[in-house]
Design a protein around this motif. Sequence first.
Motif, PDB file in Angstrom:
ATOM      1  N   LEU A 128       0.834  -1.101   0.028  1.00  7.61           N
ATOM      2  CA  LEU A 128       0.086  -0.081   0.137  1.00  7.61           C
ATOM      3  C   LEU A 128       0.961   1.088   0.153  1.00  7.61           C
ATOM      4  CD1 LEU A 128      -2.947   1.216   0.446  1.00  7.61           C
ATOM      5  CD2 LEU A 128      -2.417   1.275   2.757  1.00  7.61           C
ATOM      6  N   VAL A 129       0.713   2.293  -0.925  1.00  6.27           N
ATOM      7  CA  VAL A 129       1.364   3.414  -1.191  1.00  6.27           C
ATOM      8  C   VAL A 129       0.453   4.447  -1.107  1.00  6.27           C
ATOM      9  CG1 VAL A 129       3.008   4.896  -2.373  1.00  6.27           C
ATOM     10  CG2 VAL A 129       3.347   2.284  -2.078  1.00  6.27           C
ATOM     11  N   LEU A 130       0.378   5.334  -0.387  1.00  4.61           N
ATOM     12  CA  LEU A 130      -0.579   6.569  -0.202  1.00  4.61           C
ATOM     13  C   LEU A 130       0.390   7.840   0.013  1.00  4.61           C
ATOM     14  CD1 LEU A 130      -3.313   4.941   2.120  1.00  4.61           C
ATOM     15  CD2 LEU A 130      -3.299   4.843  -0.184  1.00  4.61           C
ATOM     16  N   HIS A 131      -0.113   8.916  -0.653  1.00  3.25           N
ATOM     17  CA  HIS A 131       0.498  10.138  -0.217  1.00  3.25           C
ATOM     18  C   HIS A 131       2.060   9.996  -0.121  1.00  3.25           C
ATOM     19  CE1 HIS A 131      -3.550  11.748   0.329  1.00  3.25           C
ATOM     20  NE2 HIS A 131      -3.846  10.747   0.979  1.00  3.25           N
ATOM     21  N   SER A 132       2.647   9.530  -0.879  1.00  2.00           N
ATOM     22  CA  SER A 132       4.097   9.257  -0.933  1.00  2.00           C
ATOM     23  C   SER A 132       4.866   9.446  -2.343  1.00  2.00           C
ATOM     24  CB  SER A 132       4.506   7.760  -0.422  1.00  2.00           C
ATOM     25  OG  SER A 132       3.658   7.610   0.560  1.00  2.00           O
ATOM     26  N   ILE A 133       6.274   9.702  -2.182  1.00  2.00           N
ATOM     27  CA  ILE A 133       7.063   9.716  -3.127  1.00  2.00           C
ATOM     28  C   ILE A 133       8.090   8.684  -3.153  1.00  2.00           C
ATOM     29  CG2 ILE A 133       8.922  10.851  -4.907  1.00  2.00           C
ATOM     30  CD1 ILE A 133       7.296  13.698  -3.881  1.00  2.00           C
ATOM     31  N   ILE A 134       8.132   7.844  -3.975  1.00  2.30           N
ATOM     32  CA  ILE A 134       9.073   6.613  -4.026  1.00  2.30           C
ATOM     33  C   ILE A 134      10.186   6.877  -4.985  1.00  2.30           C
ATOM     34  CG2 ILE A 134       9.238   4.076  -4.056  1.00  2.30           C
ATOM     35  CD1 ILE A 134       7.214   5.118  -2.152  1.00  2.30           C
ATOM     36  N   GLY A 135      11.530   6.765  -4.378  1.00  3.23           N
ATOM     37  CA  GLY A 135      12.669   7.345  -5.150  1.00  3.23           C
ATOM     38  C   GLY A 135      12.910   6.387  -6.094  1.00  3.23           C
ATOM     39  N   LYS A 136      13.834   6.604  -6.880  1.00  3.15           N
ATOM     40  CA  LYS A 136      14.670   5.643  -8.093  1.00  3.15           C
ATOM     41  C   LYS A 136      15.154   4.479  -7.570  1.00  3.15           C
ATOM     42  CE  LYS A 136      16.007   9.556 -10.854  1.00  3.15           C
ATOM     43  NZ  LYS A 136      17.340  10.236 -11.885  1.00  3.15           N
ATOM     44  N   GLU A 137      14.604   3.361  -8.143  1.00  5.62           N
ATOM     45  CA  GLU A 137      15.273   2.165  -7.821  1.00  5.62           C
ATOM     46  C   GLU A 137      15.077   1.620  -6.305  1.00  5.62           C
ATOM     47  OE1 GLU A 137      19.348   1.854  -9.266  1.00  5.62           O
ATOM     48  OE2 GLU A 137      18.859   3.153 -11.118  1.00  5.62           O
ATOM     49  N   SER A 138      14.206   2.399  -5.615  1.00  2.40           N
ATOM     50  CA  SER A 138      13.734   2.085  -4.313  1.00  2.40           C
ATOM     51  C   SER A 138      12.848   0.414  -4.452  1.00  2.40           C
ATOM     52  CB  SER A 138      12.950   3.026  -3.507  1.00  2.40           C
ATOM     53  OG  SER A 138      13.852   3.863  -3.423  1.00  2.40           O
ATOM     54  N   VAL A 139      12.939  -0.234  -3.524  1.00  2.00           N
ATOM     55  CA  VAL A 139      12.163  -1.649  -3.640  1.00  2.00           C
ATOM     56  C   VAL A 139      11.442  -1.568  -2.307  1.00  2.00           C
ATOM     57  CG1 VAL A 139      12.284  -4.026  -3.557  1.00  2.00           C
ATOM     58  CG2 VAL A 139      14.010  -2.596  -4.804  1.00  2.00           C
ATOM     59  N   ILE A 140      10.028  -1.844  -2.389  1.00  2.00           N
ATOM     60  CA  ILE A 140       8.997  -2.004  -1.321  1.00  2.00           C
ATOM     61  C   ILE A 140       8.625  -3.419  -1.381  1.00  2.00           C
ATOM     62  CG2 ILE A 140       7.171  -1.271  -0.260  1.00  2.00           C
ATOM     63  CD1 ILE A 140       7.433   1.394  -1.699  1.00  2.00           C
ATOM     64  N   GLY A 141       8.971  -4.137  -0.141  1.00  2.00           N
ATOM     65  CA  GLY A 141       8.706  -5.423  -0.116  1.00  2.00           C
ATOM     66  C   GLY A 141       7.007  -5.956   0.031  1.00  2.00           C
ATOM     67  N   PRO A 142       6.709  -7.127  -0.073  1.00  2.00           N
ATOM     68  CA  PRO A 142       5.460  -7.349  -0.186  1.00  2.00           C
ATOM     69  C   PRO A 142       4.714  -7.047   1.382  1.00  2.00           C
ATOM     70  CG  PRO A 142       6.780  -9.238  -1.067  1.00  2.00           C
ATOM     71  CD  PRO A 142       7.602  -8.304  -0.174  1.00  2.00           C
ATOM     72  N   TRP A 143       3.416  -6.643   1.115  1.00  2.00           N
ATOM     73  CA  TRP A 143       2.676  -6.626   2.140  1.00  2.00           C
ATOM     74  C   TRP A 143       3.040  -5.200   3.186  1.00  2.00           C
ATOM     75  CZ3 TRP A 143      -1.975  -8.499   2.124  1.00  2.00           C
ATOM     76  CH2 TRP A 143      -2.234  -9.844   1.331  1.00  2.00           C
ATOM     77  N   ALA A 144       3.876  -4.270   2.586  1.00  2.00           N
ATOM     78  CA  ALA A 144       4.370  -3.051   3.450  1.00  2.00           C
ATOM     79  C   ALA A 144       3.357  -2.079   2.976  1.00  2.00           C
ATOM     80  CB  ALA A 144       5.583  -2.669   2.788  1.00  2.00           C
ATOM     81  N   ARG A 145       3.645  -1.047   4.022  1.00  2.00           N
ATOM     82  CA  ARG A 145       2.788   0.221   3.903  1.00  2.00           C
ATOM     83  C   ARG A 145       3.774   1.606   3.869  1.00  2.00           C
ATOM     84  NH1 ARG A 145      -2.884   0.084   5.884  1.00  2.00           N
ATOM     85  NH2 ARG A 145      -2.696   2.220   6.149  1.00  2.00           N
ATOM     86  N   VAL A 146       3.533   2.378   2.912  1.00  2.00           N
ATOM     87  CA  VAL A 146       4.429   3.533   2.885  1.00  2.00           C
ATOM     88  C   VAL A 146       3.384   4.596   2.813  1.00  2.00           C
ATOM     89  CG1 VAL A 146       5.900   4.971   1.611  1.00  2.00           C
ATOM     90  CG2 VAL A 146       6.311   2.297   1.790  1.00  2.00           C
ATOM     91  N   GLU A 147       3.186   5.157   3.647  1.00  2.00           N
ATOM     92  CA  GLU A 147       1.931   6.139   3.782  1.00  2.00           C
ATOM     93  C   GLU A 147       2.320   7.531   4.448  1.00  2.00           C
ATOM     94  OE1 GLU A 147      -2.457   6.063   5.748  1.00  2.00           O
ATOM     95  OE2 GLU A 147      -1.196   4.111   5.810  1.00  2.00           O
TER      96      GLU A 147
END
Length: 432
Positions: free
Chosen positions: A346-365
């Motif tokens: 889940l990614v809400l109201h965020s900026i995800i940088g170049k080549e970043s990796v967000i694993g399964p079932w994570a929350r970035v909010e």
Amino acid sequence: MLKAVILVGGPQKGTRFRPLSLDTPKPLFPVAGRPIVQHHIEACVKVKDLKEILIIGFYAIAQMEKFISEMQALYDDVIIRYLQEFTPLGTAGGMYHFRDQIRSGNPKAFFVLNGDVCADFPLQSLYDFHASRASESLITIMSTEATHQQSVNYGCLVIQRETGRVSHYVEKPSSYVSTFINCGVYVCSTEVFPKLAAIFHSKANESHFCLNGNGKDQGHIRWEQDVLTPLAGTNKLYALPVPNWWSQVKTAGSCIYANRHYLELYKETHPERLVNAGFKDDGGDGSSHLICNIYPDVHIHATASVHPTATLGPNVSIGPGVKIGPGVRIRESIVLENAVIQDHTLVLHSIIGKESVIGPWARVEGTPTDPDPNKPFAKMENPSLFNSEGKLNPSITILGSRVNVPIAKIVLNSIVLPHKELNRNYKNEIIL
């Protein structure tokens, strides 16, 4: 003939834009799938008789030349050049230093656009207004209206409504002056250069100005304080209030707001950049296939890979080479080049940088404060990083480049600098 000057500053400015500016010059940061300054260029090339765009700043030529080459190839009817200042010269010093390049070809007038504003730029209307007063006006300012409380954070104008003349101008006043503010977009007559020359020479004669302790030399001229303020009340400064959307981009968080509105503008200006129906042309035989579940407005780069079970939108931009796995939910966010968003994240109201990796079932909010919808100007605010108690303000979450968020971890209202391996949950933190 007309020209345009875009002022992009340099790496010594824009520190509030970190960590996004650590590996990408702020003017080249992508909003709605295009570098911020490309939106300026696109607005300029639509103006009738505009033949040249000069981008002035203190960034090294090596940082800008690839972008300039791409823009020149894309907009081949207009000359596009980057002019590097030998030292930071202030908001007007660069224009004076490169005055010969601006005046070359004897343009009727030239636009000046600050590189840190985003807008539905009504440049043709601004020029037409300026041209109708060309016998008097040296500079015409694009203006918009703010609330009483917000206006003191900007340049404030007192405008004679019948004529558009500016009778008073104060940059960031200590108390309320006017609800009309300066948008950082101008049309100038070339007769402004004798004014700049007079300012240059008067400063050269001030001993404290020449190579003083602040490191400023005599070429450093401030557009707002040194030029606009003295011109107010002389019948040489005009302003055109416009209802168009406008915002500054001072902080990384303000990109989310700009992204939302540029995507909305694409419906009229570039509908081909939006993937609003959940289908995407495969580029072969003209057929389409389901790309994912879409809540408009969404931009997805052609090289991105999005699983059909992912859900994107509203107001999402996906950069080149991004990989988005099954069950992912993204809303009000920007995902940059080659990032990987793994399953059911889940990614809400965020900026995800170049080549970043967000694993399964994570929350970035992130949890930005929602302004009053009846006051659209309120959304333009660039809140400070910390509140009066020294705590991180509620804001969007920003992951710098090459950040790794492991499986099932939560990152809430936090800023993560590049190249970090996170090993726990974070809330309201800056991870250095």
